[in-house]
Enzyme design. Sequence first.
Site, PDB file in Angstrom:
ATOM      1  N   ARG A  68      -1.649   7.231 -11.113  1.00 56.07           N
ATOM      2  CA  ARG A  68      -1.752   8.224 -10.514  1.00 56.07           C
ATOM      3  C   ARG A  68      -0.220   8.644 -10.124  1.00 56.07           C
ATOM      4  O   ARG A  68       0.248   9.613  -9.483  1.00 56.07           O
ATOM      5  CB  ARG A  68      -2.179   8.128  -9.225  1.00 56.07           C
ATOM      6  CG  ARG A  68      -3.948   8.092  -9.074  1.00 56.07           C
ATOM      7  CD  ARG A  68      -4.565   8.334  -7.744  1.00 56.07           C
ATOM      8  NE  ARG A  68      -4.022   7.796  -6.636  1.00 56.07           N
ATOM      9  CZ  ARG A  68      -4.450   6.625  -6.221  1.00 56.07           C
ATOM     10  NH1 ARG A  68      -5.456   6.079  -6.952  1.00 56.07           N
ATOM     11  NH2 ARG A  68      -4.051   5.900  -5.033  1.00 56.07           N
ATOM     12  N   ASP A 125      -4.928  -2.541 -11.849  1.00 57.96           N
ATOM     13  CA  ASP A 125      -5.974  -2.466 -12.157  1.00 57.96           C
ATOM     14  C   ASP A 125      -6.256  -1.985 -13.573  1.00 57.96           C
ATOM     15  O   ASP A 125      -6.021  -1.155 -14.109  1.00 57.96           O
ATOM     16  CB  ASP A 125      -6.849  -1.446 -11.451  1.00 57.96           C
ATOM     17  CG  ASP A 125      -6.681  -1.697  -9.911  1.00 57.96           C
ATOM     18  OD1 ASP A 125      -7.349  -2.616  -9.514  1.00 57.96           O
ATOM     19  OD2 ASP A 125      -6.002  -0.786  -9.270  1.00 57.96           O
ATOM     20  N   ASP A 129      -6.493  -7.343 -11.885  1.00 63.47           N
ATOM     21  CA  ASP A 129      -8.093  -7.162 -12.185  1.00 63.47           C
ATOM     22  C   ASP A 129      -8.023  -6.594 -13.688  1.00 63.47           C
ATOM     23  O   ASP A 129      -7.505  -5.642 -13.999  1.00 63.47           O
ATOM     24  CB  ASP A 129      -8.800  -6.121 -11.103  1.00 63.47           C
ATOM     25  CG  ASP A 129      -9.070  -7.098  -9.938  1.00 63.47           C
ATOM     26  OD1 ASP A 129      -8.962  -8.007  -9.662  1.00 63.47           O
ATOM     27  OD2 ASP A 129      -9.183  -6.011  -9.023  1.00 63.47           O
ATOM     28  N   LYS A 188      -9.218  12.549  19.483  1.00 67.38           N
ATOM     29  CA  LYS A 188      -8.355  11.158  19.604  1.00 67.38           C
ATOM     30  C   LYS A 188      -6.767  11.702  19.205  1.00 67.38           C
ATOM     31  O   LYS A 188      -5.711  11.604  19.784  1.00 67.38           O
ATOM     32  CB  LYS A 188      -8.801  10.429  18.332  1.00 67.38           C
ATOM     33  CG  LYS A 188      -9.542   9.609  18.694  1.00 67.38           C
ATOM     34  CD  LYS A 188      -9.854   8.398  17.823  1.00 67.38           C
ATOM     35  CE  LYS A 188     -10.919   7.616  18.352  1.00 67.38           C
ATOM     36  NZ  LYS A 188     -12.326   7.818  18.742  1.00 67.38           N
ATOM     37  N   VAL A 207      -6.723 -12.462   3.828  1.00 69.29           N
ATOM     38  CA  VAL A 207      -6.863 -13.465   2.700  1.00 69.29           C
ATOM     39  C   VAL A 207      -7.881 -12.883   1.549  1.00 69.29           C
ATOM     40  O   VAL A 207      -8.958 -12.298   2.013  1.00 69.29           O
ATOM     41  CB  VAL A 207      -7.250 -14.679   3.009  1.00 69.29           C
ATOM     42  CG1 VAL A 207      -7.661 -15.811   1.838  1.00 69.29           C
ATOM     43  CG2 VAL A 207      -6.437 -15.426   4.162  1.00 69.29           C
ATOM     44  N   ILE A 242     -11.781 -13.248   1.603  1.00 70.67           N
ATOM     45  CA  ILE A 242     -12.550 -13.434   2.997  1.00 70.67           C
ATOM     46  C   ILE A 242     -12.630 -12.026   3.522  1.00 70.67           C
ATOM     47  O   ILE A 242     -12.128 -11.256   3.709  1.00 70.67           O
ATOM     48  CB  ILE A 242     -11.762 -14.021   3.872  1.00 70.67           C
ATOM     49  CG1 ILE A 242     -11.328 -15.476   3.576  1.00 70.67           C
ATOM     50  CG2 ILE A 242     -12.283 -14.091   5.287  1.00 70.67           C
ATOM     51  CD1 ILE A 242     -10.638 -16.420   4.450  1.00 70.67           C
ATOM     52  N   GLY A 253      -0.518  -1.607  -4.691  1.00 76.64           N
ATOM     53  CA  GLY A 253      -1.007  -2.820  -4.045  1.00 76.64           C
ATOM     54  C   GLY A 253      -1.382  -3.862  -5.091  1.00 76.64           C
ATOM     55  O   GLY A 253      -1.489  -5.112  -4.692  1.00 76.64           O
ATOM     56  N   ASP A 254      -1.881  -3.473  -6.185  1.00 74.04           N
ATOM     57  CA  ASP A 254      -2.454  -4.647  -7.334  1.00 74.04           C
ATOM     58  C   ASP A 254      -2.419  -3.689  -8.604  1.00 74.04           C
ATOM     59  O   ASP A 254      -2.117  -2.535  -8.851  1.00 74.04           O
ATOM     60  CB  ASP A 254      -3.695  -5.000  -6.900  1.00 74.04           C
ATOM     61  CG  ASP A 254      -4.952  -4.122  -7.031  1.00 74.04           C
ATOM     62  OD1 ASP A 254      -4.685  -2.705  -7.184  1.00 74.04           O
ATOM     63  OD2 ASP A 254      -6.118  -4.391  -6.484  1.00 74.04           O
ATOM     64  N   LEU A 262      -9.000  21.819   9.727  1.00 74.67           N
ATOM     65  CA  LEU A 262      -8.922  21.286   8.752  1.00 74.67           C
ATOM     66  C   LEU A 262     -10.101  20.531   8.170  1.00 74.67           C
ATOM     67  O   LEU A 262     -10.746  20.142   8.896  1.00 74.67           O
ATOM     68  CB  LEU A 262      -7.556  20.370   8.653  1.00 74.67           C
ATOM     69  CG  LEU A 262      -6.302  20.646   9.041  1.00 74.67           C
ATOM     70  CD1 LEU A 262      -5.389  19.635   9.058  1.00 74.67           C
ATOM     71  CD2 LEU A 262      -5.877  21.793   7.935  1.00 74.67           C
TER      72      LEU A 262
HETATM   73  P1  8DG Z   1      -3.558   0.399  -4.375  1.00 70.61           P
HETATM   74  O1  8DG Z   1      -4.047  -0.440  -5.115  1.00 70.61           O
HETATM   75  O2  8DG Z   1      -2.107   0.742  -4.757  1.00 70.61           O
HETATM   76  O3  8DG Z   1      -3.484   0.115  -2.719  1.00 70.61           O
HETATM   77  O4  8DG Z   1      -4.381   1.728  -4.485  1.00 70.61           O
HETATM   78  P2  8DG Z   1      -5.437   1.799  -5.467  1.00 70.61           P
HETATM   79  O5  8DG Z   1      -5.195   1.445  -6.733  1.00 70.61           O
HETATM   80  O6  8DG Z   1      -6.034   3.577  -5.393  1.00 70.61           O
HETATM   81  O7  8DG Z   1      -6.680   1.163  -4.954  1.00 70.61           O
HETATM   82  P3  8DG Z   1      -7.514   0.195  -5.497  1.00 70.61           P
HETATM   83  O8  8DG Z   1      -8.219  -0.669  -4.015  1.00 70.61           O
HETATM   84  O9  8DG Z   1      -7.051  -0.922  -6.241  1.00 70.61           O
HETATM   85  O10 8DG Z   1      -8.512   0.428  -6.031  1.00 70.61           O
HETATM   86  C1  8DG Z   1      -8.754   1.014  -7.500  1.00 70.61           C
HETATM   87  C2  8DG Z   1      -9.591   2.200  -7.574  1.00 70.61           C
HETATM   88  O11 8DG Z   1     -10.999   1.951  -7.611  1.00 70.61           O
HETATM   89  C3  8DG Z   1      -9.561   3.300  -6.657  1.00 70.61           C
HETATM   90  O12 8DG Z   1      -8.329   3.995  -6.735  1.00 70.61           O
HETATM   91  C4  8DG Z   1     -10.788   4.184  -6.803  1.00 70.61           C
HETATM   92  C5  8DG Z   1     -11.738   2.923  -7.046  1.00 70.61           C
HETATM   93  N1  8DG Z   1     -12.446   2.423  -6.179  1.00 70.61           N
HETATM   94  C6  8DG Z   1     -13.186   3.401  -5.438  1.00 70.61           C
HETATM   95  N2  8DG Z   1     -13.824   2.848  -4.163  1.00 70.61           N
HETATM   96  C7  8DG Z   1     -13.315   1.511  -4.378  1.00 70.61           C
HETATM   97  C8  8DG Z   1     -13.920   0.616  -3.392  1.00 70.61           C
HETATM   98  O13 8DG Z   1     -14.708   0.434  -2.494  1.00 70.61           O
HETATM   99  N3  8DG Z   1     -12.968  -0.553  -3.561  1.00 70.61           N
HETATM  100  C9  8DG Z   1     -12.179  -0.645  -4.617  1.00 70.61           C
HETATM  101  N4  8DG Z   1     -11.641  -1.861  -4.960  1.00 70.61           N
HETATM  102  N5  8DG Z   1     -11.930   0.201  -5.505  1.00 70.61           N
HETATM  103  C10 8DG Z   1     -12.747   1.435  -5.355  1.00 70.61           C
HETATM  104  O14 8DG Z   1     -13.557   4.652  -5.780  1.00 70.61           O
HETATM  105 CA    CA Z   2      -4.886  -0.647  -7.165  1.00 73.01          CA
HETATM  106 CA    CA Z   3      -7.743  -3.147  -7.220  1.00 77.23          CA
END
Ligand code: 8DG
Ligand code: CA
Ligand code: CA
Length: 339
Positions: free
Chosen positions: A185, A194, A260, A74, A105, A108, A191-192, A64
């Site tokens: 998506r 954006d 954010d 692994k 946290v 950190i 998780g947060d 793959l």
């Molecule tokens: P999640 O919060 O549900 O865990 O997933 P997510 O929304 O995909 O991840 P995120 O950590 O909140 O980041 C939002 C988007 O920012 C991510 O989908 C693509 C872009 N991104 C990168 N690289 C990085 C990085 O190193 N840190 C962060 N915070 N975002 C990044 O392409």
């Molecule tokens: Ca996110």
């Molecule tokens: Ca984020």
Amino acid sequence: MSKRKAPSEESNPNHDFCEFLTELAEYEKNVTGHIHKYKVYRKAASVLAAHPTRITSGAEAKKLQGIGDKISKKIDEFLQTGKLQKLDNIHHDKESQAIQELTRVSGIGRAKAKKLYEEGISSIEELKKHTNQLTHHQIVGLKYVNDFEQKIPREEIEKIEKVLVKTIKNLDKEYDVTICGSYRRGKACSGDIDVLITHPHYKSDRIDKDKKSKTHNHILKEVVEALENCGLVTETLSLGDSKFMGACQLSADLPTRRLDIRFQPYDQYYCSILHFTGSDIFNQDMRAFALEQGFTLNEYTLRPLGSTGVPGEPVEICSEKDIFDSIGYPYKEPKDREG
Ligand code: 8DG
Ligand code: CA
Ligand code: CA
């Protein structure tokens, strides 16, 4: 960034491999700081999560894309012994465990966690007794460490979106508000949150001029203030001209959520939306492809690279699809941008 979970459900036939690869990825990011290894493990986990059948040997996995010799070994070790020696060692290493716990946290990172560990603080409980060592962001992160680790159901983000759009458009109906990340998506939980906002009057050249005359840097502050006044935003971790990091709470019975907000220039909006929609692995792949085609793509612009490798003027972009078309990358809907 929220804590990474293995990119697969229990129903995935390779779920156990994804779990150990994600754990190794977290270790490299939080403890060793080897970001390249972190990316390699995450990519391998995402490839295996998308594979429809059970992998039965390292050799099969190695066929793959994104799985090399080390990871295939692994997989063999895991298939033969049911565990990984490397992870066993990590689990028994006090420093690694302390750093993993402290980096839970928000605010950190591994450098701060290492420093705290060297000063004898190795758990969240102990950290609560030493908050004088922490920045405002870290103190708030500590206060909500459990809340911030809870996944946010899609239905809750839909409600938050309504409040955000209504409050921001109430300031000026020309604002455009887009929630990106895993929510865009189509994920069932995130998780947060954006958020990206823009306004047709704010183009990148204008903002550069304004920066000198300091006229545009109140905009995000005004937006955040309105969101505080309506009761949605409850905490500020940091607030600059174009980036707010904070927290919100939809109602008292619900956890506090990480939020954010980025204020992006109008002409760079689609590159930003593409970037913040992710996934990070999708971005990595698309950027590598762009480079092969002689372009450099980031969260602001798409620019052609001249023969000397110096980026030229940004390509004019009027939609997300324009970016794909400009580099000849097959268009993918947000829901298909997982890995
Ligand atoms: P999640 O919060 O549900 O865990 O997933 P997510 O929304 O995909 O991840 P995120 O950590 O909140 O980041 C939002 C988007 O920012 C991510 O989908 C693509 C872009 N991104 C990168 N690289 C990085 C990085 O190193 N840190 C962060 N915070 N975002 C990044 O392409
Ligand atoms: Ca996110
Ligand atoms: Ca984020």
